[in-house]
Structures are given as C-alpha cells and as structure tokens.
Design a protein around this motif. Structure first.
Motif, PDB file in Angstrom:
ATOM      1  N   PHE A 129       0.837  -1.200   0.000  1.00  0.00           N
ATOM      2  CA  PHE A 129       0.000   0.000   0.000  1.00  0.00           C
ATOM      3  C   PHE A 129       0.873   1.251   0.000  1.00  0.00           C
ATOM      4  O   PHE A 129       0.623   2.213  -0.742  1.00  0.00           O
ATOM      5  CB  PHE A 129      -0.919  -0.010   1.227  1.00  0.00           C
ATOM      6  CG  PHE A 129      -1.703   1.241   1.394  1.00  0.00           C
ATOM      7  CD1 PHE A 129      -2.814   1.531   0.589  1.00  0.00           C
ATOM      8  CD2 PHE A 129      -1.330   2.188   2.359  1.00  0.00           C
ATOM      9  CE1 PHE A 129      -3.523   2.719   0.750  1.00  0.00           C
ATOM     10  CE2 PHE A 129      -2.041   3.369   2.502  1.00  0.00           C
ATOM     11  CZ  PHE A 129      -3.138   3.638   1.704  1.00  0.00           C
ATOM     12  N   SER A 143       2.435   1.726  -3.322  1.00  0.00           N
ATOM     13  CA  SER A 143       1.431   2.197  -4.283  1.00  0.00           C
ATOM     14  C   SER A 143       1.158   3.691  -4.102  1.00  0.00           C
ATOM     15  O   SER A 143       1.077   4.476  -5.083  1.00  0.00           O
ATOM     16  CB  SER A 143       0.133   1.413  -4.132  1.00  0.00           C
ATOM     17  OG  SER A 143       0.357   0.049  -4.407  1.00  0.00           O
ATOM     18  N   MET A 144       1.028   4.108  -2.845  1.00  0.00           N
ATOM     19  CA  MET A 144       0.781   5.525  -2.570  1.00  0.00           C
ATOM     20  C   MET A 144       1.960   6.373  -3.004  1.00  0.00           C
ATOM     21  O   MET A 144       1.795   7.490  -3.514  1.00  0.00           O
ATOM     22  CB  MET A 144       0.510   5.718  -1.070  1.00  0.00           C
ATOM     23  CG  MET A 144      -0.805   5.117  -0.602  1.00  0.00           C
ATOM     24  SD  MET A 144      -2.225   5.829  -1.467  1.00  0.00           S
ATOM     25  CE  MET A 144      -2.138   7.531  -0.891  1.00  0.00           C
ATOM     26  N   ASP A 145       3.166   5.818  -2.850  1.00  0.00           N
ATOM     27  CA  ASP A 145       4.349   6.553  -3.276  1.00  0.00           C
ATOM     28  C   ASP A 145       4.335   6.741  -4.787  1.00  0.00           C
ATOM     29  O   ASP A 145       4.673   7.840  -5.299  1.00  0.00           O
ATOM     30  CB  ASP A 145       5.594   5.804  -2.839  1.00  0.00           C
ATOM     31  CG  ASP A 145       6.858   6.573  -3.203  1.00  0.00           C
ATOM     32  OD1 ASP A 145       7.047   7.693  -2.720  1.00  0.00           O
ATOM     33  OD2 ASP A 145       7.675   5.981  -3.971  1.00  0.00           O
ATOM     34  N   VAL A 160       1.698   6.850  -6.683  1.00  0.00           N
ATOM     35  CA  VAL A 160       0.624   7.811  -7.003  1.00  0.00           C
ATOM     36  C   VAL A 160       1.108   9.239  -6.737  1.00  0.00           C
ATOM     37  O   VAL A 160       0.879  10.168  -7.541  1.00  0.00           O
ATOM     38  CB  VAL A 160      -0.637   7.514  -6.185  1.00  0.00           C
ATOM     39  CG1 VAL A 160      -1.654   8.653  -6.330  1.00  0.00           C
ATOM     40  CG2 VAL A 160      -1.240   6.187  -6.631  1.00  0.00           C
ATOM     41  N   ASN A 161       1.770   9.409  -5.593  1.00  0.00           N
ATOM     42  CA  ASN A 161       2.266  10.742  -5.234  1.00  0.00           C
ATOM     43  C   ASN A 161       3.263  11.233  -6.266  1.00  0.00           C
ATOM     44  O   ASN A 161       3.261  12.418  -6.670  1.00  0.00           O
ATOM     45  CB  ASN A 161       2.915  10.729  -3.854  1.00  0.00           C
ATOM     46  CG  ASN A 161       1.874  10.595  -2.757  1.00  0.00           C
ATOM     47  OD1 ASN A 161       0.705  10.973  -2.958  1.00  0.00           O
ATOM     48  ND2 ASN A 161       2.290  10.077  -1.596  1.00  0.00           N
TER      49      ASN A 161
END
Length: 465
Positions: A445, A448-450, A452-453
């Motif tokens: 997670f 994945s957030m990294d 997206v950022n």
C-alpha cells in the motif's frame, strides 16, 4: 553186650569215623563252597574208604550249585544222574543201587539227598564191599553230608555278610566322601553368598516372624546407620504412618506371598529419614510354617529427587511449549510411527493430549491437501540423504481452522551408523505468517501511494511549465 570180635572191630571203626566226621564242621568254617564240597568228597573216599563219591551242594537262596567228583568206580554216574532227575515239583529220594556197573568188582551205590526236599544238594557214593551200605554207612554219610550242607550254607551266609559289609563300607566311604565334598561345596557357596551379600549396594535384612532383625548385610548397616550388633534382635524403627502401610505387607508375607515395589520412608539411627524401595520374600521352617521373611531395601532418595527434578523440567517444558506454541516429536524410521509427541504437538494438530496417541496417518490427514505431496517429498528426500530438513505447511483442524506450521527434523543414528529415527519440533507460525502478510500488504500500500504521489507531482510540474 558184643562178644563177636568182628562186631567189636566194626563198632570201633564206626566210632572212629564218627569222631573224625564230628571235627569236620570246625575245619570248614569260613571256607569257600568249592573247598567244602571237595573236602566232603575227599573225606568220603579217604576216611570212609569209598570207591566213588559225588557231592552237589546247593544254595537254597538260588545261588549256583557246586559239583565235585572223586573216584571212577561209578563211570556211568552222569548218565544215571540225568536219567533219574526228578520231575518238576518232586525232589531226590534216598536210593540204594545194587550194581552201578562199569568195573571189575561189583559196586553198590547209594544216593542221599541233603536237607528238606534235597534243597541242600545231593551225595552219591559207591563201594565194592558186599555189605555196603550198612546202616552205619548210611548214618555216617548222612552226618557228613549234613555237616557239609551246614558249612556250605554258613559259607554262603558269611560270604553274603562279607559282601554286605564290603558294600556297606563302600557306601559309608562314598557317603563320607560326598558329605566331605558337600560340606566343602556348602562352605564355598556360603562364602560366595556372603561375598555377594557384603558387596551388594542394596540393603538385605533377614527378619524373624516377630519382625525383629535376625541378620543384615553391610549395605543395610550403611543405610540405617545401625551396626549389626545394634540392630539384631530389634525392630527397625518406622514412623506411625509408615507402620500402617507396612502392616498389610507383613500379613501378606505371613501368608507366604512376596511383594515388591513398596516405597516408604525409613528413619536412620541419627533421626534423619530417606526414601526406600522395598521387596520382600517369605521364609518357612522345616515343616513349611512361616518363620520370617527377607527384605531388600534400596535407597531411592537420589532417584526420587531426580524424578521430581524431571517432573519440574517436563512441566516447565510443557508450559514453555504451550506459551510458544511449539511441540516436540520423534518418528521411528523402521515403522514410520511417532514414538513421542508432546502435549502441545497434539494441540497443534487438533488432537486431545489426554486421548490415545493418533497414528502417523492421522497426523498426515490433518495436513492441507495442497501441501501433502510437497511435505512428503521433502521428508523422503531428507531421509534418503540422511540430513536435516525444514518445511512450512498448513494444517486443517476438524472445525475448519487453518494453521500454518513450521517443522524442523533432525536425523538420529544408531551405534552402527544406521538411521533409526527423526526428532524435531513443530511451531505454530500462523500469527507470524498473518503478520507477515499484513506487513507485506501495508508495504504494498505504501509503495502504491508513493507511486501515485510521484505521478501527481509529475503532473503538477508539467502544468507549471
């Protein structure tokens, strides 16, 4: 009154012969039967001036008969004897034979049986006198024959007595030798038994029926602190509670029944006590009546302490395994069956530790179907290569719960180097695996957030341009 000179001479001759015959028994005492028979035949031919004499002396007890012949005036006597043999059930009778034949001069014969029914034998004589046999001749022959039969029987009795005495002496000597050997053997066995008793580390004590000590070995003295001089004739001191347990066993011994495995505490001379294991066997007297008992006493204090320490260690181990969800096991290579499974190992696979030990197949059926083949291949390969192994697999419990198990196996070899068993541990790693899965999911997670950022940041940069 006799006036005829011939009659006087005949009387004198008869008296002389009678006197001569009366001395014969003393001369034959102790002689061999053959000597007696030969002596009688010689007397008949020599002293009584007969031309032929045959003497047969028989043993009434069934011994062999002795035959002696002197003179040849009755040459056909053997054939006559055979022809005139009495039928079975009958005996010889006194008989005068007018002419025995076979010689130049005519000879008259006389056959006289000896004893009742001729059981002592037979005397047969022949003489060429015309008046033979006179009544005097017959009397003298009967006297001589009976003297010989008596001497013969006495000789037999003496011979039997001497033989019996010799046999008795031999038996006595043999018995004395056996007694000597037996006494020596008994001393040797007694010495050996005493050496065994003295060297035994187990206390051995002989009790009388009243439970007083009759005899004890050095090990018993060391155990209780009493010397033999101190304790013999006294009872071994026991506590009141031990005395109550001890009494039924004494009654059992009194009934002739032994026992073993009794554990009690015994008080030493200094007042201290120790744990002891007892075994007893009854003793009986010559009539088979209870006479006491013998007891073996072993100090098991060290064993009891070791057992207690082992119980504590097993308790600590079981508690540690329970807390860490780790079980231990051992599997025999020859049979494939588990020879050991700790309580926690039972629980890991969903079995009740208090029930009977499940078979290896029952343990295998708890392995997740998708993992069974892989686990079997790993275990078999380790056994072939005689090496350690580790494997993770899932276990499905009866209620459907799935656990993750981490198993470690280690080979054990025999004295000759053959693989005899595997021992190992099984650990419940379900929580660890779940935590690892959660950690991996959280890491995914974050990654994945990294991404997206970084994508958003790139978009902002393009707009500013």
């Amino acid at each position: 009154m006799l006036t005829d000179p011939g009659d006087v001479r005949a009387l004198r001759t008869a008296l002389r012969d009678l006197v001569a015959l009366s001395t014969i028994p003393a001369a034959w005492v102790g002689r061999e039967p053959s000597t007696i028979a030969a002596g009688l035949a010689d007397v008949l031919v020599g002293s009584l001036q007969l031309d032929f004499a045959f003497v047969r002396l028989c043993d009434p007890n069934g011994g062999a008969a002795v035959d002696v012949t002197r003179g040849d005036a009755w040459k056909a006597f053997p054939e006559w004897l055979e022809r005139h043999r009495p039928p079975v059930g009958q005996s010889w009778r006194k008989e005068i034979i007018p002419d025995v034949g076979g010689g130049v001069e005519r000879c008259r014969g006389l056959v006289i049986p000896i004893g009742v029914n001729a059981d002592g034998g037979l005397v047969a004589v022949a003489c060429d006198r015309t008046d033979f046999p006179t009544e005097t001749d017959q009397l003298l022959l009967s006297v001589a024959a009976n003297h010989a039969a008596t001497a013969f029987q006495s000789a037999r009795l003496i011979h039997e007595r001497l033989r019996a005495e010799a046999a008795l002496r031999e038996a006595r000597d043999t018995l004395a030798l056996k007694v000597t050997e037996g006494t020596g053997e008994l001393r040797r066995i007694t010495a050996e038994l005493q050496a065994i008793l003295d060297a035994s580390p187990i206390g051995i004590v002989l009790f009388r029926r009243d439970q007083t000590v009759q005899r004890c070995n050095p090990a018993f003295e060391r155990l209780v602190g009493w010397t033999a001089d101190d304790i013999v004739g006294r009872r071994v001191p026991l506590g009141e509670d031990i005395e109550k347990r001890w009494t039924p066993f004494v009654a059992q011994l009194d009934r002739g029944e032994g026992f073993s495995g009794l554990e009690i505490r015994i008080r030493r001379k200094d007042g201290s006590e120790f744990d002891a294991a007892l075994a007893g066997a009854p003793l009986a007297d010559e009539q088979g009546r209870p006479a006491g008992f013998v007891a073996n006493i072993e100090d098991i204090s060290d064993r009891k302490r070791a057992e207690e320490a082992l119980r504590r260690s097993e308790t600590y181990l079981a508690e540690a395994q329970r807390l860490s969800h780790t079980g231990s096991w051992a599997r025999d290579i020859a049979t494939g069956e588990l020879t050991h499974s700790s309580e926690e190992n039972f629980r890991l696979f969903g079995f009740d530790p208090q029930s009977a030990r499940p078979s290896t197949d029952e343990f295998r059926r708890r392995v997740h179907p998708e993992d069974r083949g892989r686990v079997r291949d790993i275990v078999d390969k380790a056994a072939r290569e005689r090496m350690d192994y580790e494997v993770d697999y899932r276990v499905v419990l009866p209620d459907g719960t799935v656990k993750c198990i981490h198993v470690v196996g280690h080979p054990v070899f025999g004295a000759s180097g053959e693989l005899v068993q595997y021992v190992g541990t099984a650990m419940d790693v379900t929580e660890r695996m779940r935590a690892e899965e959660e950690r991996q999911a959280h890491l995914w997670f974050l990654e994945s957030m990294d991404r997206v950022n970084r994508a958003i940041q790139g978009t902002n940069d393009l707009e500013q341009m």
